[in-house]
Design a protein around this motif. Sequence first.
Motif, mmCIF file in Angstrom:
data_model
loop_
_atom_site.group_PDB
_atom_site.id
_atom_site.type_symbol
_atom_site.label_atom_id
_atom_site.label_comp_id
_atom_site.label_asym_id
_atom_site.label_seq_id
_atom_site.Cartn_x
_atom_site.Cartn_y
_atom_site.Cartn_z
ATOM 1 N N ASN A 191 0.869 -1.170 0.000
ATOM 2 C CA ASN A 191 0.000 0.000 0.000
ATOM 3 C C ASN A 191 0.911 1.227 0.000
ATOM 4 O O ASN A 191 1.467 1.599 1.027
ATOM 5 C CB ASN A 191 -0.912 0.017 1.228
ATOM 6 C CG ASN A 191 -1.799 1.254 1.281
ATOM 7 O OD1 ASN A 191 -1.688 2.151 0.448
ATOM 8 N ND2 ASN A 191 -2.676 1.319 2.260
ATOM 9 N N THR A 192 1.094 1.825 -1.168
ATOM 10 C CA THR A 192 2.041 2.932 -1.293
ATOM 11 C C THR A 192 1.569 4.196 -0.584
ATOM 12 O O THR A 192 2.354 5.134 -0.435
ATOM 13 C CB THR A 192 2.300 3.254 -2.780
ATOM 14 O OG1 THR A 192 1.065 3.560 -3.426
ATOM 15 C CG2 THR A 192 2.953 2.058 -3.479
ATOM 16 N N TYR A 193 0.312 4.226 -0.154
ATOM 17 C CA TYR A 193 -0.226 5.407 0.517
ATOM 18 C C TYR A 193 -0.300 5.234 2.033
ATOM 19 O O TYR A 193 -0.754 6.135 2.736
ATOM 20 C CB TYR A 193 -1.620 5.736 -0.011
ATOM 21 C CG TYR A 193 -1.654 5.982 -1.500
ATOM 22 C CD1 TYR A 193 -1.163 7.169 -2.028
ATOM 23 C CD2 TYR A 193 -2.148 5.024 -2.372
ATOM 24 C CE1 TYR A 193 -1.174 7.403 -3.394
ATOM 25 C CE2 TYR A 193 -2.168 5.245 -3.743
ATOM 26 C CZ TYR A 193 -1.675 6.436 -4.242
ATOM 27 O OH TYR A 193 -1.682 6.656 -5.605
ATOM 28 N N ALA A 194 0.141 4.101 2.549
ATOM 29 C CA ALA A 194 -0.055 3.801 3.968
ATOM 30 C C ALA A 194 0.590 4.829 4.889
ATOM 31 O O ALA A 194 -0.035 5.294 5.844
ATOM 32 C CB ALA A 194 0.472 2.404 4.277
ATOM 33 N N LEU A 195 1.835 5.191 4.608
ATOM 34 C CA LEU A 195 2.522 6.151 5.474
ATOM 35 C C LEU A 195 1.880 7.527 5.383
ATOM 36 O O LEU A 195 1.727 8.229 6.393
ATOM 37 C CB LEU A 195 4.005 6.226 5.112
ATOM 38 C CG LEU A 195 4.797 4.938 5.295
ATOM 39 C CD1 LEU A 195 6.255 5.153 4.884
ATOM 40 C CD2 LEU A 195 4.721 4.443 6.725
ATOM 41 N N TYR A 196 1.507 7.912 4.176
ATOM 42 C CA TYR A 196 0.814 9.187 3.972
ATOM 43 C C TYR A 196 -0.482 9.213 4.769
ATOM 44 O O TYR A 196 -0.781 10.183 5.487
ATOM 45 C CB TYR A 196 0.539 9.361 2.478
ATOM 46 C CG TYR A 196 -0.215 10.612 2.100
ATOM 47 C CD1 TYR A 196 0.460 11.796 1.814
ATOM 48 C CD2 TYR A 196 -1.602 10.607 2.002
ATOM 49 C CE1 TYR A 196 -0.231 12.938 1.450
ATOM 50 C CE2 TYR A 196 -2.299 11.745 1.644
ATOM 51 C CZ TYR A 196 -1.611 12.910 1.370
ATOM 52 O OH TYR A 196 -2.296 14.040 1.015
ATOM 53 N N ASP A 197 -1.246 8.134 4.670
ATOM 54 C CA ASP A 197 -2.538 8.087 5.351
ATOM 55 C C ASP A 197 -2.378 8.033 6.863
ATOM 56 O O ASP A 197 -3.151 8.662 7.601
ATOM 57 C CB ASP A 197 -3.347 6.891 4.859
ATOM 58 C CG ASP A 197 -3.862 7.078 3.437
ATOM 59 O OD1 ASP A 197 -3.856 8.232 2.948
ATOM 60 O OD2 ASP A 197 -4.260 6.082 2.810
ATOM 61 N N LEU A 198 -1.394 7.286 7.351
ATOM 62 C CA LEU A 198 -1.141 7.280 8.795
ATOM 63 C C LEU A 198 -0.804 8.683 9.269
ATOM 64 O O LEU A 198 -1.275 9.124 10.322
ATOM 65 C CB LEU A 198 -0.003 6.321 9.140
ATOM 66 C CG LEU A 198 0.442 6.350 10.604
ATOM 67 C CD1 LEU A 198 -0.669 5.887 11.536
ATOM 68 C CD2 LEU A 198 1.707 5.515 10.808
ATOM 69 N N GLY A 199 0.015 9.399 8.491
ATOM 70 C CA GLY A 199 0.348 10.775 8.858
ATOM 71 C C GLY A 199 -0.890 11.650 8.978
ATOM 72 O O GLY A 199 -0.993 12.482 9.889
ATOM 73 N N GLN A 200 -1.834 11.459 8.065
ATOM 74 C CA GLN A 200 -3.082 12.220 8.166
ATOM 75 C C GLN A 200 -3.841 11.872 9.438
ATOM 76 O O GLN A 200 -4.383 12.743 10.120
ATOM 77 C CB GLN A 200 -3.966 11.938 6.947
ATOM 78 C CG GLN A 200 -3.429 12.454 5.639
ATOM 79 C CD GLN A 200 -4.536 12.619 4.626
ATOM 80 O OE1 GLN A 200 -5.245 13.629 4.630
ATOM 81 N NE2 GLN A 200 -4.705 11.631 3.766
ATOM 82 N N ALA A 201 -3.891 10.585 9.757
ATOM 83 C CA ALA A 201 -4.611 10.165 10.955
ATOM 84 C C ALA A 201 -3.979 10.746 12.212
ATOM 85 O O ALA A 201 -4.680 11.223 13.118
ATOM 86 C CB ALA A 201 -4.646 8.638 11.025
ATOM 87 N N VAL A 202 -2.646 10.736 12.269
ATOM 88 C CA VAL A 202 -1.955 11.286 13.432
ATOM 89 C C VAL A 202 -2.172 12.800 13.520
ATOM 90 O O VAL A 202 -2.327 13.359 14.608
ATOM 91 C CB VAL A 202 -0.460 10.929 13.397
ATOM 92 C CG1 VAL A 202 0.303 11.636 14.507
ATOM 93 C CG2 VAL A 202 -0.278 9.417 13.516
ATOM 94 N N ALA A 203 -2.202 13.471 12.375
ATOM 95 C CA ALA A 203 -2.483 14.913 12.370
ATOM 96 C C ALA A 203 -3.881 15.192 12.910
ATOM 97 O O ALA A 203 -4.084 16.122 13.707
ATOM 98 C CB ALA A 203 -2.338 15.471 10.962
ATOM 99 N N HIS A 204 -4.853 14.390 12.489
ATOM 100 C CA HIS A 204 -6.211 14.564 13.004
ATOM 101 C C HIS A 204 -6.258 14.293 14.508
ATOM 102 O O HIS A 204 -6.945 15.004 15.259
ATOM 103 C CB HIS A 204 -7.178 13.635 12.261
ATOM 104 C CG HIS A 204 -7.596 14.147 10.928
ATOM 105 N ND1 HIS A 204 -6.715 14.327 9.875
ATOM 106 C CD2 HIS A 204 -8.811 14.540 10.458
ATOM 107 C CE1 HIS A 204 -7.380 14.808 8.830
ATOM 108 N NE2 HIS A 204 -8.636 14.943 9.153
#
Length: 198
Positions: A102-115
């Motif tokens: 999942n090439t977006y996993a780190l990007y998406d985790l970063g969004q979740a942590v920001a939220h």
Amino acid sequence: MSRLAITIAPISEIHATRWSPRSFDATAELTREAVTASLEAARWAPSANNVQPWRFVVGFRGDETFETIAANLMSFNTAWAPQASALVVNIAHTSDAEGKENTYALYDLGQAVAHFSLQATHDGLFTHQMGGINRDELAVAFNVPAGFSVVSVTAVGSLGAPDALPQVLAEREVAPRTRIELDEIVSYGPIETVAAAA
């Protein structure tokens, strides 16, 4: 001590007041209920194809989970992060059972942590993200399965006094907040300027 962000355009109060202290009140306690809203905000962060590739391990000061996380902090994080009320391990689901990445996993985790962080700010809490951690040991300690990667740890709690920190960190705590200027990171056409600054 004002830590309000100085901006060239108005931004929301939550964004302007969010900052990452290292001094946490070592006497302040958090309950599961106190961080539920932050975790719920993380759960509702956007993700590619709605995969939601994030997992969190939460420890509260004094419990075994917290002690395990604190024992796997590295460098100067060991000097301040154990004073936080909670430590959260942020984990990305990077590949499926067949090994497809999942090439977006780190990007998406970063969004979740920001939220998570913005909701915590809304609720009167402070957060600080850390990359200086022993990822392999945390993965073993918390039985993180194949296809998942420990990425970072978030310290959560109430603000402490800067002079409770070692001198070099205390000086950072009260130093003016700075950011790269907007015109150095944004382009409305070819990105030569952005690339040259990298």
